[in-house]
Design a protein around this motif. Structure first.
Motif, mmCIF file in Angstrom:
data_model
loop_
_atom_site.group_PDB
_atom_site.id
_atom_site.type_symbol
_atom_site.label_atom_id
_atom_site.label_comp_id
_atom_site.label_asym_id
_atom_site.label_seq_id
_atom_site.Cartn_x
_atom_site.Cartn_y
_atom_site.Cartn_z
ATOM 1 N N SER A 1 -5.893 14.650 -5.972
ATOM 2 C CA SER A 1 -7.241 14.134 -6.244
ATOM 3 C C SER A 1 -7.940 13.635 -4.988
ATOM 4 C CB SER A 1 -7.177 13.004 -7.282
ATOM 5 O OG SER A 1 -6.750 11.770 -6.699
ATOM 6 N N ILE A 2 -7.171 13.275 -3.943
ATOM 7 C CA ILE A 2 -7.793 12.815 -2.693
ATOM 8 C C ILE A 2 -7.745 13.906 -1.622
ATOM 9 C CG2 ILE A 2 -7.356 10.370 -3.156
ATOM 10 C CD1 ILE A 2 -5.015 10.487 -1.183
ATOM 11 N N GLY A 3 -7.503 15.135 -2.056
ATOM 12 C CA GLY A 3 -7.591 16.261 -1.156
ATOM 13 C C GLY A 3 -6.373 16.519 -0.300
ATOM 14 N N ALA B 1 -10.606 6.018 -0.443
ATOM 15 C CA ALA B 1 -12.002 5.726 -0.783
ATOM 16 C C ALA B 1 -12.863 6.981 -0.700
ATOM 17 C CB ALA B 1 -12.550 4.647 0.154
ATOM 18 N N ARG B 2 -12.568 7.811 0.271
ATOM 19 C CA ARG B 2 -13.307 9.074 0.420
ATOM 20 C C ARG B 2 -13.036 10.002 -0.762
ATOM 21 N NH1 ARG B 2 -12.337 11.957 6.083
ATOM 22 N NH2 ARG B 2 -10.474 12.632 4.970
ATOM 23 N N GLY B 3 -11.886 9.808 -1.406
ATOM 24 C CA GLY B 3 -11.535 10.595 -2.590
ATOM 25 C C GLY B 3 -12.078 10.011 -3.880
ATOM 26 N N SER B 4 -13.069 9.127 -3.770
ATOM 27 C CA SER B 4 -13.801 8.550 -4.915
ATOM 28 C C SER B 4 -13.019 7.499 -5.694
ATOM 29 C CB SER B 4 -14.281 9.664 -5.879
ATOM 30 O OG SER B 4 -15.159 10.547 -5.215
ATOM 31 N N HIS B 5 -11.987 6.905 -5.096
ATOM 32 C CA HIS B 5 -11.234 5.831 -5.732
ATOM 33 C C HIS B 5 -11.644 4.476 -5.155
ATOM 34 C CE1 HIS B 5 -8.351 8.508 -7.768
ATOM 35 N NE2 HIS B 5 -8.387 9.244 -6.666
ATOM 36 N N LEU B 6 -11.651 3.458 -5.997
ATOM 37 C CA LEU B 6 -11.827 2.089 -5.515
ATOM 38 C C LEU B 6 -10.515 1.632 -4.907
ATOM 39 C CD1 LEU B 6 -13.719 0.493 -8.552
ATOM 40 C CD2 LEU B 6 -14.699 1.404 -6.442
ATOM 41 N N VAL B 7 -10.568 1.018 -3.730
ATOM 42 C CA VAL B 7 -9.339 0.630 -3.045
ATOM 43 C C VAL B 7 -9.530 -0.689 -2.300
ATOM 44 C CG1 VAL B 7 -9.942 2.084 -1.047
ATOM 45 C CG2 VAL B 7 -7.571 1.375 -1.388
ATOM 46 N N ARG B 8 -8.509 -1.519 -2.381
ATOM 47 C CA ARG B 8 -8.484 -2.791 -1.656
ATOM 48 C C ARG B 8 -7.470 -2.660 -0.519
ATOM 49 N NH1 ARG B 8 -6.086 -5.727 -5.311
ATOM 50 N NH2 ARG B 8 -7.873 -6.742 -6.260
ATOM 51 N N LEU B 9 -7.877 -3.016 0.707
ATOM 52 C CA LEU B 9 -6.959 -3.034 1.835
ATOM 53 C C LEU B 9 -6.517 -4.470 2.059
ATOM 54 C CD1 LEU B 9 -5.544 -1.514 4.138
ATOM 55 C CD2 LEU B 9 -7.523 -2.012 5.566
ATOM 56 N N VAL B 10 -5.192 -4.689 2.057
ATOM 57 C CA VAL B 10 -4.639 -6.031 2.195
ATOM 58 C C VAL B 10 -3.838 -6.138 3.488
ATOM 59 C CG1 VAL B 10 -3.019 -7.715 1.237
ATOM 60 C CG2 VAL B 10 -4.527 -6.441 -0.283
ATOM 61 N N ASP B 11 -4.134 -7.153 4.273
ATOM 62 C CA ASP B 11 -3.332 -7.487 5.450
ATOM 63 C C ASP B 11 -3.445 -8.986 5.666
ATOM 64 O OD1 ASP B 11 -2.464 -7.885 8.285
ATOM 65 O OD2 ASP B 11 -2.334 -5.697 8.242
ATOM 66 N N LYS B 12 -2.308 -9.676 5.752
ATOM 67 C CA LYS B 12 -2.350 -11.141 5.853
ATOM 68 C C LYS B 12 -2.871 -11.626 7.187
ATOM 69 C CE LYS B 12 2.477 -11.757 7.295
ATOM 70 N NZ LYS B 12 3.762 -12.406 6.952
#
Length: 283
Positions: free
Chosen positions: A168-170, A18-29
């Protein structure tokens, strides 16, 4: 994209992405694990702002790029899935296979495994050519190195897109052969076990051994402080897996660590390990 697993590595990777400017979903059941990950991200960003490492507006934008889900099936919507599940081959195969089967488009799998062979994880997947190892060093938001490991079926296009994404995310990617432990854990886990054995003999205290590695070997962090940050339960899982796969005694977990895990003294995340950690220090 999706990150699977809300534990120490998963939440750190999700924040990094997310810090690298990407949209991200975190999944944990596990909803409690998901809530803990969300709280950790908030505390990490607030701390960064307070220390002047990040401006408040950018912290808000990072939070906006993160979404949260307790349903692993949601990962099938993504074209890239970063897997940070527990080190269980059967679990990884089962979850990743379901994700690729459930998608109506190709899904590239980045597995953060630190002990399992990429070829073994990819075996049986609908698209094994899209599976590659990306082992982030802990803590993921800080450490620049990512070890990249190719499975037998990994295609060059997957390698190229992975290196582009990591840059891209450093991150600084290093491509290695597919082997248990890669380089980082192959060396570090054995070193940590030896440090604990030295402690058990009464040679020195944990703080003294850490000081020697800092001032004599010029390490950035001592083995006992590192064990506390990683988590002693995580160390046990990684070390035992390497012991089984490599048949090497240096990966046998010292009894001291087993005793600490049994007491619930896991390191920073529980407030006590080889050192004690106040609540504010844990954040």
């Amino acid at each position: 994209m999706t990150v699977l697993g809300g534990g120490t590595m998963g939440r750190g990777i999700a924040l990094t992405v997310a810090r690298g400017s990407h949209l991200v979903r975190l999944v944990d059941k596990d909803p409690s694990q998901l809530a803990a990950a969300q709280q950790w991200v908030g505390e990490y960003l607030r701390g960064s702002v307070e220390r002047g490492k990040l401006d408040a507006a950018e912290a808000d934008r990072i939070v906006e790029r993160l979404t949260w889900s307790a349903d692993p099936a949601d990962a099938s919507d993504s074209e890239l899935v970063i897997e940070a599940l527990p080190e269980s081959l059967s679990l990884k195969r089962q979850v990743l296979s379901a994700i690729q089967h459930g998608a109506d488009h190709p899904v590239t799998i980045h597995t953060n495994t630190s002990t399992l062979a990429i070829s073994d994880i990819a075996e049986g997947l609908p698209a094994p050519e899209l599976c590659i190892g990306t082992h982030y060093c802990n803590p993921a938001p800080i450490m620049p190195l990512v070890e990249v490991a190719l499975g037998d079926a990994t295609e060059q296009a997957t390698v190229d897109s992975t290196l582009h994404f990591l840059t891209s995310i450093g991150k600084t990617p290093v491509v290695l052969k597919d082997r248990p432990g890669l380089i980082t854990n192959y060396l570090v886990v054995a070193f940590e076990n030896d440090a604990v054995r030295a402690l058990e003999t009464g040679l020195a205290t944990a703080a003294e051994i850490d000081r020697v590695t800092l001032e004599s070997m010029r390490f950035p962090i001592g083995p006992f402080r590192l064990l506390d940050i990683v988590g002693l339960d995580v160390h046990v899982a990684v070390s035992q897996s390497l012991r089984e796969q490599l048949d090497d005694e240096q990966y046998t977990v010292p009894q001291t660590i087993h005793d600490m895990v049994a007491r619930g003294d896991l390191g920073v995340k529980t407030g006590r390990g080889f050192y004690d950690y106040p609540v504010e220090a844990k954040a």
